[in-house]
Structures are given as C-alpha cells and as structure tokens.
Scaffold this motif. Structure first.
Motif, mmCIF file in Angstrom:
data_model
loop_
_atom_site.group_PDB
_atom_site.id
_atom_site.type_symbol
_atom_site.label_atom_id
_atom_site.label_comp_id
_atom_site.label_asym_id
_atom_site.label_seq_id
_atom_site.Cartn_x
_atom_site.Cartn_y
_atom_site.Cartn_z
ATOM 1 N N ILE A 31 0.843 -1.197 0.000
ATOM 2 C CA ILE A 31 0.000 0.000 0.000
ATOM 3 C C ILE A 31 0.875 1.243 0.000
ATOM 4 O O ILE A 31 1.992 1.227 0.533
ATOM 5 C CB ILE A 31 -0.967 0.001 1.210
ATOM 6 C CG1 ILE A 31 -2.086 1.022 1.009
ATOM 7 C CG2 ILE A 31 -0.222 0.205 2.531
ATOM 8 C CD1 ILE A 31 -3.275 0.816 1.935
ATOM 9 N N ASP A 74 -2.688 5.119 -2.866
ATOM 10 C CA ASP A 74 -3.963 4.443 -2.614
ATOM 11 C C ASP A 74 -4.969 5.337 -1.905
ATOM 12 O O ASP A 74 -6.174 5.191 -2.095
ATOM 13 C CB ASP A 74 -3.721 3.178 -1.792
ATOM 14 C CG ASP A 74 -2.999 2.118 -2.602
ATOM 15 O OD1 ASP A 74 -3.624 1.543 -3.510
ATOM 16 O OD2 ASP A 74 -1.805 1.888 -2.355
ATOM 17 N N ASN A 150 -6.500 -2.786 1.206
ATOM 18 C CA ASN A 150 -5.385 -3.634 0.769
ATOM 19 C C ASN A 150 -4.909 -4.612 1.850
ATOM 20 O O ASN A 150 -3.725 -4.906 1.950
ATOM 21 C CB ASN A 150 -4.212 -2.777 0.299
ATOM 22 C CG ASN A 150 -4.480 -2.062 -1.005
ATOM 23 O OD1 ASN A 150 -5.619 -1.936 -1.423
ATOM 24 N ND2 ASN A 150 -3.439 -1.578 -1.656
#
Length: 298
Positions: A31, A74, A150
């Motif tokens: 991530i 992200d 994630n």
C-alpha cells in the motif's frame, strides 16, 4: 517473536487461523499512502517572529495533490490543523478557509481522509468541520473512525477533548490539554478486537511521550498505548501537531510525527510524504522538500 514477525507470520498463514477473534487474513497487498499535516491555512499575514506562512498553504496543498495524483497513491490523509483562523477570529471567515481547502483537496483522484487537529476547532465546532469536509466511505463523517484497505486496517483517533471529556468547540480549549475520552477508548478496544489485520493509527497530537514534549502529547497517551500494545497487531502510529517532526519506537510500535507544511515560505519549504508498506511490513517514507526519506522499522 517480535511484533513485526508476529504480524507477518500470522497474516500469511494459508486459510487463516482463529485465535478467538476473526481468522488471520490469507493475503495482503502492498500500500502507498499520501501524508500531509499542519497546513494551518488562513488569509492572514505571518506575525512578527513567526515562521508560519498561513496563506501559502493553499499552494503547498496543491503541490502535494499534484504529486499524489502522479504517484497514484492508494489514499491521501491530512493529519490535522487543516486550516486556521484570523486574529481576531470570525466564524464566517474560518468556514470560508475550510471550504477553500476542502475544494482544493477534492482535486485528489482517490479516497480522502481527515484527522481533526486542535486548530480545526478554533472558531468553529467539531460538527461544522465535519460538515465541511468529505471523508471517503462515510455519508455522515465522524471525528474518529476506521476502515480497511489492501489487507490493512486503519484507525483515526480524535484527541480534541478536555480532561473532563468536553469536545473542543469554538476555541474553548487549551491546546496543551488534549485527551481521548473514555467512550472513544472503549470504541478503540472493540474496534481492535474485530480485526487481525496489520493496523496503522492516525492521530493529530502525539502519543509518544518524551522528556520535554508533554505539551504536544495526549494527556492520557499511556492509556491509549496500552490498548494498542495489547492488540498486538498495531505496527505504526502517524502523528502531526509537533511541527519539527520526530520518530520513536515504544514497545515495538513506531510513532512517526510528520513535519508541518505551514512552516517556512515558498514551496521549497513544503512538507509531505508517501508512506510505502510492502507485504513483509517494511515501512518506507518517501519525503518531499523538508521531509526526509527514511526507512521505518517495527
């Protein structure tokens, strides 16, 4: 086995393993998280002797968003003190500063999250701030909340309460008196019990008490740390508030304080970062301008 080994081993067991809670996750992605804090935006001059350039924070936020969109992080989270106020303060102007910053932040092409700082309650209420921003995934944003991404679990805390549990509101606070009230501590315990995912905590004021930094810390930080440590899956706490930035490790949890964006004139004095965490829980900060790049270890 240390905390990092525990987290990595438990999260890679095929099929998972129940320990009286939910099974461990069998798969976790890497991530990348965009970070910025302490923008303190207001259309006001820099007071004599101060290093805070309030009105320049809009351009600093814009630069951060450009980088985060280019890097395709992200999500993007700001760690508090998103805006500031005039001297003397006026509620309508403070709300205008909040709208300006929220509109600029909306140019980020991804999920956006907020941590509330003490200056986010200077001449407005907690609810007025929440009504003025967007927190992705929440139709009715709260000041403390959690979410998953994630294969990681993320918790946002709100320490903007007095010692008696009264919420900061229209400046009715001492910035040195930050507390996480009992009901939020109970929520935190329950939230952590519901997940075995590697967990990262966001908070504005510091939780890592050191000699000489007590004014920048949550007053009941030790109680918060005890909850985080007992959960055994918290690997990192990300903080703002202390403008020079810092880092420490307490009982296996890394406490990283990001430098403030408001300090210093010009984009060369901007400060923001990307946090990268891989599947083995290696944590790497990619810093921009005043923020140094560094490897965080748990």
């Amino acid at each position: 086995m240390n905390r990092k080994e525990f987290l990595y081993t438990s999260s890679t067991l095929i099929g998972g393993l129940s320990l009286g809670r939910i099974p461990f996750p069998a798969f976790r992605q890497s991530i990348r998280i965009g970070l910025i804090t302490d923008l303190h935006y207001a259309e006001r001059d820099t007071p004599e002797g101060s290093t805070r350039f309030y009105r320049e924070s809009l351009k600093k936020l814009s630069e951060c968003i450009t980088v985060m969109n280019r890097e395709k992080v992200d999500f993007l989270i700001q760690l508090g003190d998103f805006k500031d106020q005039d001297d003397p303060p006026e509620e309508t102007e403070t709300l205008a500063y909040l709208r300006t910053m929220a509109n600029e932040l909306s140019h980020f092409n991804g999920p956006i999250y907020h941590v509330l700082g003490n200056h986010d309650h200077d001449s407005i209420s907690k609810q007025q701030f929440l009504d003025g921003v967007t927190i992705s995934g929440f139709n009715h944003p709260k000041s403390y909340y959690s979410f998953d991404k994630n294969g990681f679990h993320f918790i946002v805390l709100d320490a903007n309460y007095t010692a008696t549990g009264e919420a900061y509101d229209h400046g009715n606070f001492d910035w040195k008196d930050a507390n996480i009230p009992q009901d939020q501590l109970e929520w935190l315990r329950k939230d952590l019990k519901r997940t075995r995912k590697p967990t990262i905590v966001f908070v504005h004021q510091r939780l890592d008490e050191k000699d000489g930094n007590a004014n920048y810390c949550v007053r009941n930080a030790s109680a918060v740390r005890e909850i985080l440590e007992k959960a055994e899956n918290v690997t990192l706490v990300l903080q703002g508030h202390y403008h020079p930035g810092d880092m420490s490790t307490i009982n296996g949890i890394v406490y990283y304080t990001l430098k403030a964006a408001v300090e210093g004139s010009g984009l060369e004095n901007n400060s923001f970062a990307i946090l990268e965490i891989d599947k083995k829980l290696e944590m790497n900060v990619i810093g921009y301008h005043k923020t140094e790049s560094r490897l965080l270890r748990s």
